[in-house]
Design a protein around this motif. Structure first.
Motif, PDB file in Angstrom:
ATOM      1  N   ALA A  44       0.938  -1.247   0.151  1.00  0.00           N
ATOM      2  CA  ALA A  44      -0.017  -0.028   0.207  1.00  0.00           C
ATOM      3  C   ALA A  44       0.982   1.156  -0.013  1.00  0.00           C
ATOM      4  CB  ALA A  44      -0.650  -0.012   1.086  1.00  0.00           C
ATOM      5  N   ALA A  45       2.148   1.158  -0.170  1.00  0.00           N
ATOM      6  CA  ALA A  45       3.306   2.279  -0.173  1.00  0.00           C
ATOM      7  C   ALA A  45       3.112   3.271   0.869  1.00  0.00           C
ATOM      8  CB  ALA A  45       2.625   3.238  -1.464  1.00  0.00           C
ATOM      9  N   SER A  46       2.857   2.622   2.204  1.00  0.00           N
ATOM     10  CA  SER A  46       2.683   3.541   3.418  1.00  0.00           C
ATOM     11  C   SER A  46       3.851   3.508   4.110  1.00  0.00           C
ATOM     12  CB  SER A  46       1.485   3.378   3.907  1.00  0.00           C
ATOM     13  OG  SER A  46       0.437   3.677   3.148  1.00  0.00           O
ATOM     14  N   ARG A 286      -6.020  12.868  -1.809  1.00  0.00           N
ATOM     15  CA  ARG A 286      -4.749  13.877  -1.270  1.00  0.00           C
ATOM     16  C   ARG A 286      -4.155  12.998  -0.131  1.00  0.00           C
ATOM     17  NH1 ARG A 286      -8.667  19.340  -0.755  1.00  0.00           N
ATOM     18  NH2 ARG A 286      -9.484  19.435  -2.762  1.00  0.00           N
ATOM     19  N   HIS A 287      -4.742  12.255   0.615  1.00  0.00           N
ATOM     20  CA  HIS A 287      -4.088  11.477   1.687  1.00  0.00           C
ATOM     21  C   HIS A 287      -4.143  10.039   1.142  1.00  0.00           C
ATOM     22  CE1 HIS A 287      -6.000  15.443   3.393  1.00  0.00           C
ATOM     23  NE2 HIS A 287      -4.939  15.206   4.126  1.00  0.00           N
ATOM     24  N   THR A 288      -3.923   9.340   1.922  1.00  0.00           N
ATOM     25  CA  THR A 288      -4.077   7.751   2.099  1.00  0.00           C
ATOM     26  C   THR A 288      -5.346   7.588   2.957  1.00  0.00           C
ATOM     27  OG1 THR A 288      -1.884   7.270   2.075  1.00  0.00           O
ATOM     28  CG2 THR A 288      -3.054   5.615   2.856  1.00  0.00           C
ATOM     29  N   VAL A 289      -5.929   7.062   2.617  1.00  0.00           N
ATOM     30  CA  VAL A 289      -7.590   6.694   3.378  1.00  0.00           C
ATOM     31  C   VAL A 289      -7.450   5.277   3.688  1.00  0.00           C
ATOM     32  CG1 VAL A 289     -10.133   6.966   2.799  1.00  0.00           C
ATOM     33  CG2 VAL A 289      -8.785   8.616   1.760  1.00  0.00           C
ATOM     34  N   ILE A 290      -7.786   5.272   4.875  1.00  0.00           N
ATOM     35  CA  ILE A 290      -7.883   3.910   5.693  1.00  0.00           C
ATOM     36  C   ILE A 290      -9.243   3.664   5.901  1.00  0.00           C
ATOM     37  CG2 ILE A 290      -6.741   2.477   7.366  1.00  0.00           C
ATOM     38  CD1 ILE A 290      -4.421   4.342   7.548  1.00  0.00           C
ATOM     39  N   LEU A 291      -9.804   2.388   5.664  1.00  0.00           N
ATOM     40  CA  LEU A 291     -10.970   1.881   6.189  1.00  0.00           C
ATOM     41  C   LEU A 291     -10.776   1.052   7.026  1.00  0.00           C
ATOM     42  CD1 LEU A 291     -13.156   3.673   4.551  1.00  0.00           C
ATOM     43  CD2 LEU A 291     -11.201   2.934   2.843  1.00  0.00           C
ATOM     44  N   PRO A 292     -10.592   1.264   8.513  1.00  0.00           N
ATOM     45  CA  PRO A 292     -10.448   0.270   9.535  1.00  0.00           C
ATOM     46  C   PRO A 292     -11.462  -0.618   9.629  1.00  0.00           C
ATOM     47  CG  PRO A 292      -9.778   2.349  10.231  1.00  0.00           C
ATOM     48  CD  PRO A 292     -10.401   2.633   8.848  1.00  0.00           C
ATOM     49  N   GLY A 293     -12.763  -0.554   9.300  1.00  0.00           N
ATOM     50  CA  GLY A 293     -13.977  -1.219   9.459  1.00  0.00           C
ATOM     51  C   GLY A 293     -14.014  -2.209   8.384  1.00  0.00           C
ATOM     52  N   TYR A 294     -13.380  -2.094   7.284  1.00  0.00           N
ATOM     53  CA  TYR A 294     -13.367  -3.138   6.184  1.00  0.00           C
ATOM     54  C   TYR A 294     -11.851  -3.673   5.979  1.00  0.00           C
ATOM     55  CZ  TYR A 294     -17.786  -0.933   5.139  1.00  0.00           C
ATOM     56  OH  TYR A 294     -19.032  -0.358   5.087  1.00  0.00           O
ATOM     57  N   GLY A 295     -10.982  -3.030   6.597  1.00  0.00           N
ATOM     58  CA  GLY A 295      -9.719  -3.710   6.644  1.00  0.00           C
ATOM     59  C   GLY A 295      -8.820  -3.600   5.213  1.00  0.00           C
ATOM     60  N   PHE A 296      -9.195  -2.285   4.697  1.00  0.00           N
ATOM     61  CA  PHE A 296      -8.104  -2.216   3.367  1.00  0.00           C
ATOM     62  C   PHE A 296      -7.880  -0.483   3.185  1.00  0.00           C
ATOM     63  CE2 PHE A 296     -12.557  -1.522   1.736  1.00  0.00           C
ATOM     64  CZ  PHE A 296     -12.565  -0.568   1.029  1.00  0.00           C
ATOM     65  N   VAL A 297      -7.253  -0.044   2.275  1.00  0.00           N
ATOM     66  CA  VAL A 297      -6.466   1.007   2.171  1.00  0.00           C
ATOM     67  C   VAL A 297      -6.665   1.920   0.509  1.00  0.00           C
ATOM     68  CG1 VAL A 297      -4.455   2.340   2.484  1.00  0.00           C
ATOM     69  CG2 VAL A 297      -4.784   0.630   4.082  1.00  0.00           C
ATOM     70  N   LEU A 298      -6.789   3.021   0.624  1.00  0.00           N
ATOM     71  CA  LEU A 298      -7.003   3.605  -0.741  1.00  0.00           C
ATOM     72  C   LEU A 298      -5.701   4.427  -0.724  1.00  0.00           C
ATOM     73  CD1 LEU A 298     -10.576   4.879  -1.009  1.00  0.00           C
ATOM     74  CD2 LEU A 298      -9.895   2.573  -1.655  1.00  0.00           C
ATOM     75  N   SER A 299      -4.558   4.089  -1.724  1.00  0.00           N
ATOM     76  CA  SER A 299      -3.330   4.736  -1.821  1.00  0.00           C
ATOM     77  C   SER A 299      -3.378   5.352  -3.132  1.00  0.00           C
ATOM     78  CB  SER A 299      -2.302   3.782  -1.442  1.00  0.00           C
ATOM     79  OG  SER A 299      -2.451   3.031  -0.172  1.00  0.00           O
ATOM     80  N   GLN A 300      -2.989   6.887  -3.352  1.00  0.00           N
ATOM     81  CA  GLN A 300      -2.930   7.377  -4.549  1.00  0.00           C
ATOM     82  C   GLN A 300      -1.429   7.234  -4.770  1.00  0.00           C
ATOM     83  OE1 GLN A 300      -5.340   8.967  -6.540  1.00  0.00           O
ATOM     84  NE2 GLN A 300      -3.772   8.585  -8.069  1.00  0.00           N
ATOM     85  N   LEU A 301      -1.175   6.283  -5.990  1.00  0.00           N
ATOM     86  CA  LEU A 301       0.367   6.337  -6.315  1.00  0.00           C
ATOM     87  C   LEU A 301       0.596   7.261  -7.593  1.00  0.00           C
ATOM     88  CD1 LEU A 301       0.673   2.416  -5.752  1.00  0.00           C
ATOM     89  CD2 LEU A 301       0.913   4.103  -4.263  1.00  0.00           C
ATOM     90  N   ALA A 302       1.834   6.945  -8.028  1.00  0.00           N
ATOM     91  CA  ALA A 302       2.241   7.754  -9.321  1.00  0.00           C
ATOM     92  C   ALA A 302       1.339   7.007 -10.492  1.00  0.00           C
ATOM     93  CB  ALA A 302       3.648   7.787  -9.719  1.00  0.00           C
ATOM     94  N   THR A 303       1.200   5.709 -10.457  1.00  0.00           N
ATOM     95  CA  THR A 303       0.534   4.825 -11.444  1.00  0.00           C
ATOM     96  C   THR A 303      -0.808   4.612 -11.473  1.00  0.00           C
ATOM     97  OG1 THR A 303       1.237   2.885  -9.942  1.00  0.00           O
ATOM     98  CG2 THR A 303       2.732   3.594 -11.620  1.00  0.00           C
ATOM     99  N   GLY A 304      -1.675   5.138 -10.139  1.00  0.00           N
ATOM    100  CA  GLY A 304      -3.116   5.010 -10.091  1.00  0.00           C
ATOM    101  C   GLY A 304      -3.400   4.992  -8.840  1.00  0.00           C
ATOM    102  N   VAL A 307      -6.235   0.178  -4.644  1.00  0.00           N
ATOM    103  CA  VAL A 307      -7.055  -0.272  -3.453  1.00  0.00           C
ATOM    104  C   VAL A 307      -6.829  -1.824  -3.173  1.00  0.00           C
ATOM    105  CG1 VAL A 307      -9.818  -0.805  -3.237  1.00  0.00           C
ATOM    106  CG2 VAL A 307      -8.885   1.022  -4.786  1.00  0.00           C
ATOM    107  N   GLY A 308      -6.433  -1.726  -1.887  1.00  0.00           N
ATOM    108  CA  GLY A 308      -6.138  -3.095  -1.403  1.00  0.00           C
ATOM    109  C   GLY A 308      -5.990  -3.206  -0.078  1.00  0.00           C
ATOM    110  N   GLY A 309      -5.761  -4.490   0.568  1.00  0.00           N
ATOM    111  CA  GLY A 309      -5.604  -4.791   1.817  1.00  0.00           C
ATOM    112  C   GLY A 309      -6.085  -6.185   2.266  1.00  0.00           C
TER     113      GLY A 309
END
Length: 412
Positions: A44-46, A286-304, A307-309
């Motif tokens: 997740a690049a974090s 603009r931020h890494t968005v973490i969804l703790p209740g669902y156990g995954f992350v939205l990460s904005q990378l240079a390549t797109g 959505v993972g975790g």
């Protein structure tokens, strides 16, 4: 000049190799697939140094039966793997006892607290500082009950000196206008940072290492054993072993077989993580968005947008269950309604996971010339640079900047 062999060319192995090289050693990295081709390729690049809580927590054992029956939940167990993972699960439940959670939290916070400064030194050394983004992260909830339960975790982070700012839904949408009306609240953690593309960071580090005279070898290691002058490495496809002055085992999810041969039967298992990278997501977070209740992350990378975790226990051999990647996209669209999910690239990787959420860093039982650096779970990228500094000190016979007692393989 001693010759050190590092087994594993993921982010931990590469960072360790560069550190050892800087310490004056001749270094060879050995990997079955190549630099960054394992879990480091699709994380997740974090740089999640603000995380302090272990996955095992008091009362979590009550959820274990449900994991077996929810193949698309935040943490699931493949039925074909249930019996194999049972011993790990027992240790996981024991690790969730309050006294053990306290010890694991303290040890994780110590390692993560040193993680970002170590990375800043490594980025500066290797010319890769342009890849880091100091944008912070958002914990986001669509359920008021989950939001209320999250507050104790945020307070624990504050107790370790980490800045956590609780926000309501409207305040979160001011920071991230693409968040949907379902978001009821969450928190901003400004100290969190990320890299623009974790695989490209690996390839940059590999190029730097080779440019400094290091060697990267594609090969599959069968055994590591003590020898008269250090350690001997035997390969699957070669009859003649290689002799080394010192061996570092940083092979991630593939480390368990090697450590068992050395008298350290570490309870390492594999958390299979899934993601989809969307080159044209239709949103701009603009931020890494973490969804703790669902156990995954939205990460904005240079390549797109990645959505993972989530976590799936299924070992190294079972085929991927791509329904899990699809489920993550469906849930992501619930939180970010304008998300475009077409045209993405799916990925599944193997996180090396230990029941107490702590890595193995330290010497083997068989020899002081064989050292371990694996099992970082969700924090391989986060903890890579500080692990490298710890291993560098061990190999040099110097005092380590952190006590390694909580991370010893022999703790099990």
């Amino acid at each position: 000049m001693s010759h050190v062999h590092v087994i594993g060319a993921g982010i931990v192995g590469l960072a360790t190799a560069i550190r050892l090289q800087d310490e004056g050693h001749k270094v060879t990295v050995i990997d079955r697939a190549g630099p960054g081709e394992g879990a480091s390729r699709g994380n997740a690049a974090s740089i999640a140094w603000t995380d302090v809580a272990p996955l095992a927590s008091p009362g979590i054992w009550r959820d274990v039966p449900g994991w077996l029956f929810d193949p698309l939940g935040p943490l699931s167990v493949r039925p074909a793997y249930a019996l194999k993972v049972l011993p790990w699960m027992v240790r996981f439940c024991l690790a969730s006892l309050p006294t053990r959670v306290k010890a694991s939290t303290t040890a994780k916070a110590a390692l993560n607290g040193a993680a970002l400064p170590a990375w800043q030194r490594l980025w500066q050394r290797t010319g890769t500082a342009h890849r880091v983004r100091y944008t912070g992260c958002l914990d986001v909830f669509d359920d008021a009950g989950q939001l209320a339960r999250a507050r104790s975790g945020w307070q624990e982070q504050r107790d370790f000196g980490i800045d956590v700012e609780e926000l309501d839904g409207d305040q979160l949408r001011e920071l991230e206008p693409d968040l949907g009306a379902c978001v009821v609240g969450g928190a901003r953690i400004p100290g969190w940072c990320s890299v623009d593309e974790p695989f490209e960071l690996c390839t940059d580090l590999a190029s730097f290492f080779e440019g400094q005279g290091g060697t990267i070898r594609r090969a599959s290691v069968r055994t590591v054993s003590p020898s008269a002058h250090g350690a001997s490495i035997a390969f699957d496809d070669e009859a003649t072993p290689v002799e080394s002055d010192h061996v570092v085992i940083a092979a991630g999810a593939w480390s368990r077989t090697l450590t068992a041969q050395l008298g350290d039967p570490v309870p390492l298992d594999t958390e299979r993580g899934y993601n989809t990278t969307l080159p044209e997501s239709g949103v701009d977070l603009r931020h890494t968005v973490i969804l703790p209740g669902y156990g995954f992350v939205l990460s904005q990378l240079a390549t797109g947008l990645r959505v993972g975790g989530a976590v799936e226990f299924g070992g190294l051999g079972l085929p991927p269950n791509w329904k899990r990647a699809h489920a993550l996209l469906t849930r992501a669209r619930h939180i970010v309604p304008d998300l475009q999910t077409e045209g993405g690239t799916q990925w599944m990787g193997f996180r090396p996971s230990l029941p107490d959420t702590l890595p193995v860093i330290g010497r083997s039982s068989a020899s002081d010339r064989i050292t371990y650096a694996f099992g970082h779970g969700h924090h391989g990228l986060t903890q890579a640079a500080i692990t490298a500094e710890l291993i560098g000190a061990l190999v040099a016979g110097e005092h380590t900047p952190l006590s390694l007692e909580p991370y010893r393989a022999q703790r099990f």
